[in-house]
Design a protein around this motif. Structure first.
Motif, PDB file in Angstrom:
ATOM      1  N   VAL A 212       1.065  14.100   6.879  1.00 44.61           N
ATOM      2  CA  VAL A 212       1.568  14.654   5.621  1.00 44.61           C
ATOM      3  C   VAL A 212       1.767  13.494   4.642  1.00 44.61           C
ATOM      4  CG1 VAL A 212       3.428  15.894   4.470  1.00 44.61           C
ATOM      5  CG2 VAL A 212       2.720  16.564   6.772  1.00 44.61           C
ATOM      6  N   SER A 213       0.941  13.415   3.627  1.00 44.37           N
ATOM      7  CA  SER A 213       1.042  12.341   2.640  1.00 44.37           C
ATOM      8  C   SER A 213       1.314  12.869   1.238  1.00 44.37           C
ATOM      9  CB  SER A 213      -0.237  11.498   2.627  1.00 44.37           C
ATOM     10  OG  SER A 213      -1.371  12.303   2.343  1.00 44.37           O
ATOM     11  N   ASP A 214       1.201  14.177   1.030  1.00 38.72           N
ATOM     12  CA  ASP A 214       1.462  14.755  -0.280  1.00 38.72           C
ATOM     13  C   ASP A 214       2.959  14.703  -0.569  1.00 38.72           C
ATOM     14  OD1 ASP A 214       0.811  16.425  -2.699  1.00 38.72           O
ATOM     15  OD2 ASP A 214       2.138  17.817  -1.630  1.00 38.72           O
ATOM     16  N   PRO A 215       3.385  14.047  -1.658  1.00 36.96           N
ATOM     17  CA  PRO A 215       4.822  13.883  -1.928  1.00 36.96           C
ATOM     18  C   PRO A 215       5.576  15.201  -2.063  1.00 36.96           C
ATOM     19  CG  PRO A 215       3.540  12.360  -3.263  1.00 36.96           C
ATOM     20  CD  PRO A 215       2.567  13.285  -2.613  1.00 36.96           C
ATOM     21  N   ARG A 216       4.988  16.200  -2.717  1.00 38.82           N
ATOM     22  CA  ARG A 216       5.687  17.470  -2.903  1.00 38.82           C
ATOM     23  C   ARG A 216       5.888  18.184  -1.564  1.00 38.82           C
ATOM     24  NH1 ARG A 216       6.967  20.794  -6.969  1.00 38.82           N
ATOM     25  NH2 ARG A 216       5.912  19.436  -8.458  1.00 38.82           N
ATOM     26  N   THR A 217       4.851  18.197  -0.728  1.00 42.35           N
ATOM     27  CA  THR A 217       4.978  18.817   0.589  1.00 42.35           C
ATOM     28  C   THR A 217       6.034  18.111   1.428  1.00 42.35           C
ATOM     29  OG1 THR A 217       2.641  19.447   0.518  1.00 42.35           O
ATOM     30  CG2 THR A 217       3.722  19.468   2.671  1.00 42.35           C
ATOM     31  N   LEU A 357      12.055  -3.715   7.229  1.00 39.54           N
ATOM     32  CA  LEU A 357      10.876  -2.850   7.357  1.00 39.54           C
ATOM     33  C   LEU A 357       9.890  -3.032   6.215  1.00 39.54           C
ATOM     34  CD1 LEU A 357      12.770   0.396   8.408  1.00 39.54           C
ATOM     35  CD2 LEU A 357      11.455  -1.109   9.914  1.00 39.54           C
ATOM     36  N   ARG A 358      10.332  -3.594   5.093  1.00 39.77           N
ATOM     37  CA  ARG A 358       9.460  -3.736   3.929  1.00 39.77           C
ATOM     38  C   ARG A 358       8.298  -4.688   4.174  1.00 39.77           C
ATOM     39  NH1 ARG A 358      13.511  -4.143  -1.314  1.00 39.77           N
ATOM     40  NH2 ARG A 358      14.628  -2.188  -0.962  1.00 39.77           N
ATOM     41  N   ARG A 359       8.435  -5.545   5.172  1.00 29.93           N
ATOM     42  CA  ARG A 359       7.400  -6.544   5.433  1.00 29.93           C
ATOM     43  C   ARG A 359       6.264  -6.012   6.306  1.00 29.93           C
ATOM     44  NH1 ARG A 359      12.321  -9.267   6.190  1.00 29.93           N
ATOM     45  NH2 ARG A 359      12.132  -9.160   8.458  1.00 29.93           N
ATOM     46  N   MET A 360       6.318  -4.743   6.672  1.00 28.11           N
ATOM     47  CA  MET A 360       5.366  -4.200   7.645  1.00 28.11           C
ATOM     48  C   MET A 360       4.278  -3.385   6.972  1.00 28.11           C
ATOM     49  SD  MET A 360       7.963  -3.025  10.679  1.00 28.11           S
ATOM     50  CE  MET A 360       9.103  -4.210  11.396  1.00 28.11           C
ATOM     51  N   ASP A 361       3.077  -3.444   7.567  1.00 20.02           N
ATOM     52  CA  ASP A 361       2.010  -2.580   7.070  1.00 20.02           C
ATOM     53  C   ASP A 361       2.253  -1.153   7.561  1.00 20.02           C
ATOM     54  OD1 ASP A 361       0.991  -2.251   9.725  1.00 20.02           O
ATOM     55  OD2 ASP A 361      -0.234  -4.034   9.514  1.00 20.02           O
ATOM     56  N   ARG A 362       1.409  -0.237   7.103  1.00 19.72           N
ATOM     57  CA  ARG A 362       1.623   1.194   7.339  1.00 19.72           C
ATOM     58  C   ARG A 362       1.718   1.536   8.823  1.00 19.72           C
ATOM     59  NH1 ARG A 362      -1.936   5.140   8.456  1.00 19.72           N
ATOM     60  NH2 ARG A 362      -1.484   7.283   7.776  1.00 19.72           N
ATOM     61  N   GLN A 363       0.774   1.055   9.628  1.00 19.93           N
ATOM     62  CA  GLN A 363       0.755   1.420  11.047  1.00 19.93           C
ATOM     63  C   GLN A 363       1.923   0.793  11.804  1.00 19.93           C
ATOM     64  OE1 GLN A 363      -3.135   0.371  12.518  1.00 19.93           O
ATOM     65  NE2 GLN A 363      -4.021   2.342  11.899  1.00 19.93           N
ATOM     66  N   SER A 414       3.891   6.100   3.241  1.00 23.49           N
ATOM     67  CA  SER A 414       3.849   5.937   1.785  1.00 23.49           C
ATOM     68  C   SER A 414       4.895   6.784   1.064  1.00 23.49           C
ATOM     69  CB  SER A 414       2.454   6.290   1.259  1.00 23.49           C
ATOM     70  OG  SER A 414       2.160   7.658   1.481  1.00 23.49           O
ATOM     71  N   VAL A 415       5.445   7.819   1.714  1.00 22.81           N
ATOM     72  CA  VAL A 415       6.501   8.609   1.077  1.00 22.81           C
ATOM     73  C   VAL A 415       7.888   8.162   1.551  1.00 22.81           C
ATOM     74  CG1 VAL A 415       4.986  10.606   0.774  1.00 22.81           C
ATOM     75  CG2 VAL A 415       6.474  10.476   2.796  1.00 22.81           C
ATOM     76  N   LYS A 416       7.902   7.148   2.388  1.00 22.38           N
ATOM     77  CA  LYS A 416       9.175   6.574   2.831  1.00 22.38           C
ATOM     78  C   LYS A 416       9.448   5.264   2.089  1.00 22.38           C
ATOM     79  CE  LYS A 416       8.719   8.707   7.400  1.00 22.38           C
ATOM     80  NZ  LYS A 416       8.691   8.517   8.863  1.00 22.38           N
ATOM     81  N   LEU A 417       8.506   4.339   2.148  1.00 22.62           N
ATOM     82  CA  LEU A 417       8.537   3.136   1.312  1.00 22.62           C
ATOM     83  C   LEU A 417       7.498   3.340   0.227  1.00 22.62           C
ATOM     84  CD1 LEU A 417       8.822   0.208   3.894  1.00 22.62           C
ATOM     85  CD2 LEU A 417      10.563   0.974   2.286  1.00 22.62           C
ATOM     86  N   ARG A 418       7.932   3.434  -1.030  1.00 25.82           N
ATOM     87  CA  ARG A 418       7.052   3.915  -2.100  1.00 25.82           C
ATOM     88  C   ARG A 418       6.868   2.887  -3.195  1.00 25.82           C
ATOM     89  NH1 ARG A 418       3.512   8.183  -2.291  1.00 25.82           N
ATOM     90  NH2 ARG A 418       3.377   9.123  -4.370  1.00 25.82           N
ATOM     91  N   GLY A 419       5.603   2.732  -3.618  1.00 22.36           N
ATOM     92  CA  GLY A 419       5.291   1.951  -4.804  1.00 22.36           C
ATOM     93  C   GLY A 419       5.305   0.462  -4.576  1.00 22.36           C
ATOM     94  N   ALA A 420       5.015  -0.269  -5.663  1.00 21.89           N
ATOM     95  CA  ALA A 420       4.951  -1.722  -5.579  1.00 21.89           C
ATOM     96  C   ALA A 420       6.304  -2.331  -5.233  1.00 21.89           C
ATOM     97  CB  ALA A 420       4.443  -2.291  -6.910  1.00 21.89           C
TER      98      ALA A 420
END
Length: 539
Positions: A212-217, A357-363, A414-420
């Motif tokens: 689930v990557s859609d922000p609204r969902t 956690l901010r230093r980690m890649d997605r996986q 991406s919906v947990k840690l968001r944006g630049a």
């Protein structure tokens, strides 16, 4: 909420009574024991549901099944209705009674149907078997150990030490069936896969990749699940309140509790005078219309409480102790007004709230969130259980509802840690829009010990009571013993060494050290003087 204790094999009844005495703080409203050949079950009760007839140990209609349980089964009404339709006769209105009847229908598999937090022990008199089980996340504690020809169990380490020095933590999301005739050698330590007794996991954190990557969902799913999670945890025959630090997590819980509660909702906050938590909590309380209560403390209060906190906490992990102290004070405050509180534990683990956690890649982030969530049983959940139950207060954790956990691990990082800017817990912040003041919605993460002003005071106390040379010597001893400072060796800071010394005064038994969980969210420099000491140790 309660305390449980007992023995299986050749138990000594006075020993179990001493164990229950050590658990009185967990259940001051009632106490009961049941004994038969080869078995003693004991229970101390904090009455939350069915105040009049919910006595334990509790038995089935014919007395074949007898059980004790610590916790709450939130779906007990649905289970009860189904069991009654199948011909079972209930004697109480307690959630605990569903255990004995459901066991008659499903045996040990019954635990898979429970929605709640629990540690249970059940004796089947027909087969002579003993069933032990702990809830999926380990919200409620359970420990075991062998003395002679008896397996003993208890809700807390201190109680179990009345029976044996060999203690181990019963794993979360696991059940164990003990046969009356099998040897107990395999239970002197936590059973392994090749032992006579096999611990059987019945639940685990979802392992699949996020889909689930859609922000609204993601947002709609979080909102609805949190609403339901808070709603079911308001179930009680006594007043329910909320811990309110003024942070995002506790404030969001409080907002939903306010919406779902008719009448007065009590909220509770503590901290050093002028601390951020007190200021934000008062703002949230005013916005929500709760009946708000505060307690302020200083360095003398912390130092006086520290030995009691560590004795109840049953840990010396520095990050855990730091947050346990304000939890101890806020629990004491809350118990003057309510018997049940809702708390915000679990949100940081599910939705990426920690700075490291901010230093980690997605996986890697997704894997790490699974790891820290799985470790809650002997870190933050242990803290909340021990500090609340030290004051006979039941704490419930809506974010760790199983529906919420399943949904959280379907969400893309991406919906947990968001944006630049890597905004932490982004989807939770979106879920709080319109429910909370904007300043609270966008307040940055502050650990409980920092937001209350506790961590700085404790660091000063440790530096006054522990010399830097003592820390250097402890580090050298750990190095000679081959114990990494990052593991169980208490040599990362003077603060940790102070906590370790107090801990060992209460728990000198070596086996207890293996039950101590280690907080993973500590960032370099957070403990204060570890770098300085390490330089001195290698000089």
């Amino acid at each position: 909420m309660c305390g449980i204790a007992g023995g299986f094999g050749r138990p000594n009844a006075p020993t179990v009574e001493r164990m229950l005495t050590r658990l009185h703080h967990r259940g001051p409203d009632d106490q009961g024991t049941w004994a038969s050949a080869g078995i003693v079950l004991g229970h101390t009760r904090l009455s939350i549901i069915d105040l009049e007839t919910g006595h334990q140990p509790i038995a089935s209609e014919d007395g074949r099944v007898v059980a004790v349980v610590n916790g709450e089964i939130y779906n007990y009404r649905e289970l009860r209705a189904r069991l009654q339709a199948g011909g079972h006769r209930f004697c109480t209105q307690s959630d605990s009674e569903v255990l004995v009847h459901l066991y008659e229908d499903r045996g040990p598999a019954m635990v898979e149907e429970f929605d709640g937090m629990f540690a249970l022990v059940l004796h089947d008199r027909a087969s002579g078997r003993l069933l032990l089980a702990r809830d999926p996340l380990g919200i409620k504690p359970l420990y075991g150990g062998v003395a002679g020809e008896t397996f003993y169990f208890a809700s807390e380490i201190g109680a179990l030490l009345e029976a044996t020095d060999r203690v181990w933590e019963f794993p979360e999301g696991t059940r164990l069936v003990l046969e009356p005739s099998a040897p107990l050698d395999g239970l002197k330590d936590a059973p392994g896969p090749d032992d006579t007794y096999a611990l059987e996991p019945y639940w685990q954190i979802p392992e699949g990749p996020p889909d689930v990557s859609d922000p609204r969902t993601a947002l709609e799913g979080v909102r609805e699940r949190l609403r339901r999670a808070v709603g079911k945890r308001l179930l009680a025959d006594v007043p329910v309140g909320v811990f309110l630090s003024g942070g995002l997590d506790s404030s969001l819980i409080a907002a939903w509790a306010r919406r779902l509660t008719s009448g007065t909702l009590h909220s509770f906050a503590v901290g050093q005078r002028g601390s951020d938590d007190l200021r934000y909590a008062a703002q949230v309380a005013a916005a929500l219309g709760t009946e708000h209560h505060e307690y302020t403390y200083g360095a003398e209060d912390l130092e006086e409480a520290l030995p009691t906190v560590i004795r109840h906490l049953e840990s010396y992990d520095p990050a855990l102790v730091r947050s346990a102290v304000p939890t101890y004070f806020v629990s004491r405050l809350a118990r003057r007004h309510v018997k049940v509180v809702l708390s915000g534990e679990g949100a940081d683990e599910l939705f990426a709230g920690y700075e490291y956690l901010r230093r980690m890649d997605r996986q890697r982030l997704h894997r790490e969130l699974r790891t820290v969530t799985a470790a809650l049983h002997n870190t933050n959940l242990q803290r909340v259980d021990r500090m609340s139950m030290a004051h006979a207060l039941e704490a419930r954790v809506p974010f760790l509802d199983l529906e919420m956990i399943r949904w959280a691990f379907r969400l893309d990082p991406s919906v947990k840690l968001r944006g630049a800017e890597q905004v932490e817990k982004w989807v939770l912040r979106q879920a709080a829009e319109g429910l909370l003041p904007p300043e609270v919605v966008h307040r940055g993460k502050a650990k409980f010990a920092h937001g209350t002003g506790t961590s700085g005071l404790l660091r000063k106390i440790a530096r006054r009571r522990v010399a830097l040379e003592d820390l250097r010597q402890a580090q050298r001893r750990a190095e000679r013993a081959g114990s990494p400072v990052s593991a169980r060796a208490p040599a990362r800071s003077r603060e940790e060494l102070l906590y370790y010394r107090i801990f060992r005064e209460h728990f000198p038994q070596e086996a207890v050290l293996h039950t101590v969980g280690r907080t993973r969210s500590v960032i370099p420099g957070e403990l204060g003087d570890e770098r300085e000491a390490a330089q001195g140790a290698t000089a």
